[in-house]
Design an enzyme around this catalytic site. Structure first.
Site, PDB file in Angstrom:
ATOM      1  N   ASP A  11       5.816   1.127  -5.049  1.00 33.74           N
ATOM      2  CA  ASP A  11       4.469   1.147  -4.455  1.00 33.74           C
ATOM      3  C   ASP A  11       4.548   0.551  -3.058  1.00 33.74           C
ATOM      4  O   ASP A  11       5.515  -0.125  -2.711  1.00 33.74           O
ATOM      5  CB  ASP A  11       3.488   0.336  -5.317  1.00 33.74           C
ATOM      6  N   SER A  12       3.485   0.786  -2.276  1.00 27.33           N
ATOM      7  CA  SER A  12       3.412   0.232  -0.929  1.00 27.33           C
ATOM      8  C   SER A  12       3.230  -1.287  -0.958  1.00 27.33           C
ATOM      9  O   SER A  12       3.404  -1.946   0.060  1.00 27.33           O
ATOM     10  CB  SER A  12       2.236   0.856  -0.177  1.00 27.33           C
ATOM     11  N   TYR A  43       0.159   1.820   3.373  1.00 25.98           N
ATOM     12  CA  TYR A  43       0.709   3.133   3.734  1.00 25.98           C
ATOM     13  C   TYR A  43      -0.385   4.112   4.175  1.00 25.98           C
ATOM     14  O   TYR A  43      -0.122   5.071   4.880  1.00 25.98           O
ATOM     15  CB  TYR A  43       1.439   3.751   2.530  1.00 25.98           C
ATOM     16  N   GLY A  44      -1.612   3.864   3.707  1.00 25.91           N
ATOM     17  CA  GLY A  44      -2.720   4.808   3.930  1.00 25.91           C
ATOM     18  C   GLY A  44      -2.903   5.315   5.352  1.00 25.91           C
ATOM     19  O   GLY A  44      -3.052   6.513   5.578  1.00 25.91           O
ATOM     20  N   ASN A  75      -0.621   6.215  -4.711  1.00 20.73           N
ATOM     21  CA  ASN A  75      -1.266   7.514  -4.501  1.00 20.73           C
ATOM     22  C   ASN A  75      -0.898   8.136  -3.164  1.00 20.73           C
ATOM     23  O   ASN A  75      -0.696   9.333  -3.056  1.00 20.73           O
ATOM     24  CB  ASN A  75      -2.788   7.361  -4.591  1.00 20.73           C
ATOM     25  N   THR A  76      -0.802   7.303  -2.108  1.00 16.46           N
ATOM     26  CA  THR A  76      -0.470   7.829  -0.780  1.00 16.46           C
ATOM     27  C   THR A  76       0.913   8.464  -0.806  1.00 16.46           C
ATOM     28  O   THR A  76       1.124   9.577  -0.305  1.00 16.46           O
ATOM     29  CB  THR A  76      -0.522   6.704   0.284  1.00 16.46           C
ATOM     30  N   THR A 186      -3.607   2.653  -6.537  1.00 16.58           N
ATOM     31  CA  THR A 186      -3.258   1.740  -7.636  1.00 16.58           C
ATOM     32  C   THR A 186      -3.649   0.289  -7.333  1.00 16.58           C
ATOM     33  O   THR A 186      -3.616  -0.556  -8.224  1.00 16.58           O
ATOM     34  CB  THR A 186      -1.752   1.827  -7.985  1.00 16.58           C
ATOM     35  N   HIS A 187      -4.039  -0.005  -6.093  1.00 20.24           N
ATOM     36  CA  HIS A 187      -4.570  -1.342  -5.790  1.00 20.24           C
ATOM     37  C   HIS A 187      -5.991  -1.533  -6.345  1.00 20.24           C
ATOM     38  O   HIS A 187      -6.405  -2.647  -6.623  1.00 20.24           O
ATOM     39  CB  HIS A 187      -4.633  -1.568  -4.265  1.00 20.24           C
TER      40      HIS A 187
END
Length: 269
Positions: A11-12, A43-44, A75-76, A186-187
């Site tokens: 994940d980011s 990352y968005g 998700n990004t 996911t955050h």
């Protein structure tokens, strides 16, 4: 491939821990390795090419750890990198968007579905596409929430500041009369109580939690599930940022004692 090999989660930042939490519940025998790129989070807002590059760096780190399956718990990264990584890896690769979309289609009664996510996820249109593949009946209302990830990463997701930001950000969705809202990052489950409070009687879909059901199914399908053998399952956590902050959030969220290791993935920030 040995069934004892770990499942890798990337994940980011700390958001993917919401997926790990569900994995610990549904798949308690599995060995787990998690890597959060907190140094370069979020990352968005980043260009797709950069997100793909960073996702590959994380993937290669976990491949060196001999993982048997990769979960892109971001998700990004799922939106822009899943297909490419899936195509090139010899192990199963799972993203978080399709399971979330599937659950939303199943849950909605009014066919009015909201999706919140990072700028990158919303811009990609990945959720709308995934929902449209399942049904042409639903109206999808998407909203980028760029301030949510920084609140979570700075461990302020229970603060009054978080309440104010969530209420202001979700205002445009309030009059869309959605009955189902996908937490398309996911955050966001860490902000779930506040989001639920703001949205009222709306069904929230945690795409990360839905993903673990898919992981479980694929473990059985490929016959690589780790069955109980009385050994204590291994849990390893890595972060590119502050281990102190990561441990604080992880201990709070997962309710287990965590000591993450710091790593440097190289490359530019």
């Amino acid at each position: 491939m040995s069934n004892e090999q770990p499942i890798g989660f990337i994940d980011s930042g700390v958001g993917g821990l919401t997926v790990v939490k569900e994995a610990l519940r549904q798949l308690p025998n599995e060995n787990i390795i998690y890597l959060g790129d907190t140094a370069r989070c979020p990352y968005g807002p980043r260009p797709a090419e950069q997100v793909i590059e960073f996702t590959w760096q994380m993937t290669n780190f976990l491949l060196d750890k001999k993982i048997k399956m990769l979960v892109i718990a971001c998700n990004t990264a799922t939106a822009v990198a899943l297909e490419e990584i899936k195509e090139k890896l010899p192990i199963p690769v799972v993203g978080v968007i399709l399971p979330g979309a599937r659950a939303a289609v199943k849950a909605t009664k009014s066919q009015r579905i909201g999706v919140i996510g990072t700028q990158g996820t919303i811009k990609s249109g990945a959720y709308e596409k995934a929902i449209r593949l399942k049904t042409s009946k639903s109206d999808v209302f998407s909203l980028a929430c760029p301030k949510f990830v920084p609140i979570v990463e700075s461990n302020e997701y229970r603060s009054s500041v978080a309440k104010k930001i969530v209420a202001e950000t979700l205002l445009p969705l309030k009059n869309k009369q959605v009955d189902t809202l996908v937490l398309g990052c996911t955050h966001y489950p860490l902000l779930r109580p506040i989001i639920q409070n703001v949205m009222g009687n709306v069904r929230l879909i945690d795409s990360g939690a839905e993903t673990v059901g898919e992981v479980s199914m694929l473990l059985d399908y490929f016959d690589i599930a780790h069955l109980s053998d009385n050994k204590k399952p291994q849990r390893a956590f890595y972060t590119t940022g502050s281990t102190r902050l990561f441990d604080e959030i992880a201990n709070d969220w997962l309710d287990i004692e965590i000591a993450a290791k710091h790593i440097d993935l190289g490359g530019k920030n």
